[in-house]
Design a protein around this motif. Structure first.
Motif, PDB file in Angstrom:
ATOM      1  N   LEU A   1       0.830  -1.205   0.000  1.00 36.68           N
ATOM      2  CA  LEU A   1       0.000   0.000   0.000  1.00 36.68           C
ATOM      3  C   LEU A   1       0.869   1.262   0.000  1.00 36.68           C
ATOM      4  O   LEU A   1       0.559   2.237  -0.684  1.00 36.68           O
ATOM      5  CB  LEU A   1      -0.941   0.001   1.208  1.00 36.68           C
ATOM      6  CG  LEU A   1      -2.066  -1.031   1.171  1.00 36.68           C
ATOM      7  CD1 LEU A   1      -2.816  -1.055   2.498  1.00 36.68           C
ATOM      8  CD2 LEU A   1      -3.030  -0.774   0.022  1.00 36.68           C
ATOM      9  N   SER A   2       1.969   1.222   0.752  1.00 29.48           N
ATOM     10  CA  SER A   2       2.885   2.374   0.786  1.00 29.48           C
ATOM     11  C   SER A   2       3.465   2.632  -0.601  1.00 29.48           C
ATOM     12  O   SER A   2       3.590   3.785  -1.033  1.00 29.48           O
ATOM     13  CB  SER A   2       4.033   2.132   1.774  1.00 29.48           C
ATOM     14  OG  SER A   2       3.528   1.996   3.078  1.00 29.48           O
ATOM     15  N   GLU A   3       3.804   1.556  -1.313  1.00 27.91           N
ATOM     16  CA  GLU A   3       4.360   1.684  -2.661  1.00 27.91           C
ATOM     17  C   GLU A   3       3.309   2.219  -3.634  1.00 27.91           C
ATOM     18  O   GLU A   3       3.587   3.118  -4.438  1.00 27.91           O
ATOM     19  CB  GLU A   3       4.869   0.311  -3.126  1.00 27.91           C
ATOM     20  CG  GLU A   3       5.882   0.404  -4.236  1.00 27.91           C
ATOM     21  CD  GLU A   3       6.547  -0.945  -4.482  1.00 27.91           C
ATOM     22  OE1 GLU A   3       6.360  -1.477  -5.583  1.00 27.91           O
ATOM     23  OE2 GLU A   3       7.236  -1.445  -3.562  1.00 27.91           O
ATOM     24  N   ILE A   4       2.090   1.693  -3.547  1.00 26.51           N
ATOM     25  CA  ILE A   4       0.997   2.133  -4.425  1.00 26.51           C
ATOM     26  C   ILE A   4       0.758   3.632  -4.267  1.00 26.51           C
ATOM     27  O   ILE A   4       0.549   4.349  -5.246  1.00 26.51           O
ATOM     28  CB  ILE A   4      -0.296   1.330  -4.123  1.00 26.51           C
ATOM     29  CG1 ILE A   4      -0.143  -0.116  -4.597  1.00 26.51           C
ATOM     30  CG2 ILE A   4      -1.521   1.986  -4.765  1.00 26.51           C
ATOM     31  CD1 ILE A   4      -1.168  -1.088  -4.027  1.00 26.51           C
ATOM     32  N   PHE A   5       0.811   4.125  -3.017  1.00 25.79           N
ATOM     33  CA  PHE A   5       0.542   5.541  -2.756  1.00 25.79           C
ATOM     34  C   PHE A   5       1.810   6.387  -2.691  1.00 25.79           C
ATOM     35  O   PHE A   5       1.779   7.535  -2.252  1.00 25.79           O
ATOM     36  CB  PHE A   5      -0.293   5.692  -1.480  1.00 25.79           C
ATOM     37  CG  PHE A   5      -1.730   5.323  -1.698  1.00 25.79           C
ATOM     38  CD1 PHE A   5      -2.622   6.231  -2.243  1.00 25.79           C
ATOM     39  CD2 PHE A   5      -2.174   4.044  -1.392  1.00 25.79           C
ATOM     40  CE1 PHE A   5      -3.941   5.891  -2.474  1.00 25.79           C
ATOM     41  CE2 PHE A   5      -3.501   3.686  -1.617  1.00 25.79           C
ATOM     42  CZ  PHE A   5      -4.386   4.616  -2.160  1.00 25.79           C
ATOM     43  N   LYS A   6       2.922   5.789  -3.138  1.00 22.70           N
ATOM     44  CA  LYS A   6       4.193   6.507  -3.275  1.00 22.70           C
ATOM     45  C   LYS A   6       4.636   7.207  -1.980  1.00 22.70           C
ATOM     46  O   LYS A   6       5.126   8.345  -1.997  1.00 22.70           O
ATOM     47  CB  LYS A   6       4.123   7.505  -4.428  1.00 22.70           C
ATOM     48  CG  LYS A   6       3.893   6.816  -5.772  1.00 22.70           C
ATOM     49  CD  LYS A   6       3.840   7.789  -6.916  1.00 22.70           C
ATOM     50  CE  LYS A   6       3.734   7.149  -8.277  1.00 22.70           C
ATOM     51  NZ  LYS A   6       3.056   5.917  -8.433  1.00 22.70           N
ATOM     52  N   LEU A   7       4.446   6.502  -0.865  1.00 21.04           N
ATOM     53  CA  LEU A   7       4.981   7.026   0.393  1.00 21.04           C
ATOM     54  C   LEU A   7       6.483   6.774   0.408  1.00 21.04           C
ATOM     55  O   LEU A   7       6.951   5.775  -0.136  1.00 21.04           O
ATOM     56  CB  LEU A   7       4.340   6.326   1.590  1.00 21.04           C
ATOM     57  CG  LEU A   7       2.856   6.589   1.838  1.00 21.04           C
ATOM     58  CD1 LEU A   7       2.431   5.918   3.130  1.00 21.04           C
ATOM     59  CD2 LEU A   7       2.542   8.072   1.903  1.00 21.04           C
ATOM     60  N   PRO A   8       7.246   7.669   1.025  1.00 20.07           N
ATOM     61  CA  PRO A   8       8.697   7.439   1.088  1.00 20.07           C
ATOM     62  C   PRO A   8       8.985   6.101   1.754  1.00 20.07           C
ATOM     63  O   PRO A   8       8.325   5.734   2.730  1.00 20.07           O
ATOM     64  CB  PRO A   8       9.208   8.591   1.960  1.00 20.07           C
ATOM     65  CG  PRO A   8       8.076   9.544   2.112  1.00 20.07           C
ATOM     66  CD  PRO A   8       6.814   8.852   1.738  1.00 20.07           C
ATOM     67  N   LYS A   9       9.949   5.370   1.192  1.00 18.30           N
ATOM     68  CA  LYS A   9      10.286   4.067   1.771  1.00 18.30           C
ATOM     69  C   LYS A   9      10.906   4.281   3.139  1.00 18.30           C
ATOM     70  O   LYS A   9      11.830   5.057   3.302  1.00 18.30           O
ATOM     71  CB  LYS A   9      11.265   3.323   0.859  1.00 18.30           C
ATOM     72  CG  LYS A   9      11.457   1.883   1.248  1.00 18.30           C
ATOM     73  CD  LYS A   9      11.767   1.054   0.019  1.00 18.30           C
ATOM     74  CE  LYS A   9      11.951  -0.409   0.351  1.00 18.30           C
ATOM     75  NZ  LYS A   9      10.721  -1.113   0.554  1.00 18.30           N
ATOM     76  N   SER A  10      10.328   3.611   4.126  1.00 17.92           N
ATOM     77  CA  SER A  10      10.882   3.735   5.474  1.00 17.92           C
ATOM     78  C   SER A  10      11.094   2.336   6.029  1.00 17.92           C
ATOM     79  O   SER A  10      10.448   1.390   5.608  1.00 17.92           O
ATOM     80  CB  SER A  10       9.942   4.521   6.384  1.00 17.92           C
ATOM     81  OG  SER A  10       8.752   3.793   6.570  1.00 17.92           O
ATOM     82  N   TYR A  11      12.009   2.238   6.943  1.00 15.38           N
ATOM     83  CA  TYR A  11      12.279   0.954   7.566  1.00 15.38           C
ATOM     84  C   TYR A  11      11.659   0.993   8.948  1.00 15.38           C
ATOM     85  O   TYR A  11      12.260   1.425   9.905  1.00 15.38           O
ATOM     86  CB  TYR A  11      13.784   0.682   7.587  1.00 15.38           C
ATOM     87  CG  TYR A  11      14.315   0.585   6.188  1.00 15.38           C
ATOM     88  CD1 TYR A  11      14.210  -0.611   5.483  1.00 15.38           C
ATOM     89  CD2 TYR A  11      14.849   1.693   5.543  1.00 15.38           C
ATOM     90  CE1 TYR A  11      14.655  -0.699   4.170  1.00 15.38           C
ATOM     91  CE2 TYR A  11      15.289   1.615   4.228  1.00 15.38           C
ATOM     92  CZ  TYR A  11      15.191   0.413   3.551  1.00 15.38           C
ATOM     93  OH  TYR A  11      15.610   0.326   2.247  1.00 15.38           O
ATOM     94  N   ARG A  12      10.394   0.599   8.986  1.00  9.30           N
ATOM     95  CA  ARG A  12       9.620   0.699  10.215  1.00  9.30           C
ATOM     96  C   ARG A  12      10.131  -0.323  11.228  1.00  9.30           C
ATOM     97  O   ARG A  12      10.289  -1.488  10.912  1.00  9.30           O
ATOM     98  CB  ARG A  12       8.140   0.463   9.908  1.00  9.30           C
ATOM     99  CG  ARG A  12       7.605   1.477   8.893  1.00  9.30           C
ATOM    100  CD  ARG A  12       6.144   1.241   8.577  1.00  9.30           C
ATOM    101  NE  ARG A  12       5.799  -0.135   8.322  1.00  9.30           N
ATOM    102  CZ  ARG A  12       5.853  -0.702   7.118  1.00  9.30           C
ATOM    103  NH1 ARG A  12       6.243  -0.019   6.073  1.00  9.30           N
ATOM    104  NH2 ARG A  12       5.506  -1.959   6.968  1.00  9.30           N
ATOM    105  N   SER A  13      10.386   0.145  12.437  1.00 11.42           N
ATOM    106  CA  SER A  13      10.912  -0.769  13.445  1.00 11.42           C
ATOM    107  C   SER A  13      10.109  -0.723  14.740  1.00 11.42           C
ATOM    108  O   SER A  13      10.494  -1.328  15.719  1.00 11.42           O
ATOM    109  CB  SER A  13      12.376  -0.434  13.729  1.00 11.42           C
ATOM    110  OG  SER A  13      12.466   0.879  14.233  1.00 11.42           O
ATOM    111  N   SER A  14       8.990   0.006  14.741  1.00 10.74           N
ATOM    112  CA  SER A  14       8.166   0.040  15.950  1.00 10.74           C
ATOM    113  C   SER A  14       6.704   0.182  15.542  1.00 10.74           C
ATOM    114  O   SER A  14       6.401   0.623  14.432  1.00 10.74           O
ATOM    115  CB  SER A  14       8.571   1.222  16.845  1.00 10.74           C
ATOM    116  OG  SER A  14       8.061   2.434  16.310  1.00 10.74           O
TER     117      SER A  14
END
Length: 198
Positions: free
Chosen positions: A163-176
């Motif tokens: 979903l993040s890719e589809i909506f072109k959100l900045p790639k983040s490395y979520r850790s929490s």
């Protein structure tokens, strides 16, 4: 005997009575939340941490948030697991009863938002049962279901990364869970606008 019969005259904790009293009116507040859990079985597994943010008037309110690690020492002990990450984390640490109580106070009658939110709600509900409370009364919206409605797809589920890719959100490395909750909040605002939800 039916479970609901057992609960008719049950005396609930004070925080739960306060929570139930908040549903006389509809909330204009959304709470985006996610849980990190010990596994995918709400009956057997436990919540390790919760992260959430409020959305009011289409704005994410970073200061209106809740984040906690739940001290599940008994679970780790009973399953022979290490709890080093709990000791190393800088997040607020609360026992499960304290964290669930604080989370219920925090959400009030807000509409809950999540990614595959039914699972997170089930995890909270099972923790509430352990505290002799009922189930969450909040309305809940799932960003995956919202997206599938938008594109008319019923036979596939979408991950948070997809979903993040589809909506072109900045790639983040979520850790929490809070980082996941923030991503979910951004996606919710985009989907809410596209679906025309007021």
């Amino acid at each position: 005997m039916l479970d609901w019969l057992k609960n008719i005259n049950k005396e609930h904790p004070e925080f739960w009575k306060t929570y139930l009293s908040k549903f006389d009116q509809k909330s204009k507040r959304y709470v985006v939340f996610t849980t990190e859990t010990s596994g995918l079985n709400p009956e057997r597994d436990v919540i390790l941490s919760i992260g959430s943010f409020a959305i009011i008037n289409n704005k994410i309110h970073i200061g209106d948030s809740f984040e906690s690690i739940l001290l599940q020492y008994k679970y780790f002990h009973d399953n022979g697991l290490s709890n080093e990450f709990i000791l190393e984390s800088k997040m607020k640490k609360l026992s499960e009863p304290e964290a669930i109580h604080a989370f219920i106070d925090y959400i009030g009658n807000a509409v809950l938002i999540g990614h595959h939110v039914d699972f997170d709600v089930d995890m909270i509900n099972n923790a509430l049962i352990r505290l002799d409370c009922g189930r969450l009364k909040n309305e809940a919206l799932d960003i995956d279901v919202m997206y599938r409605k938008l594109v008319d797809i019923n036979d596939k589920q979408f991950s948070l990364d997809e979903l993040s890719e589809i909506f072109k959100l900045p790639k983040s490395y979520r850790s929490s869970p809070s980082e996941d909750a923030y991503t979910i909040a951004l996606l919710f605002l985009k989907l809410k606008k596209k679906l025309g939800i007021k």
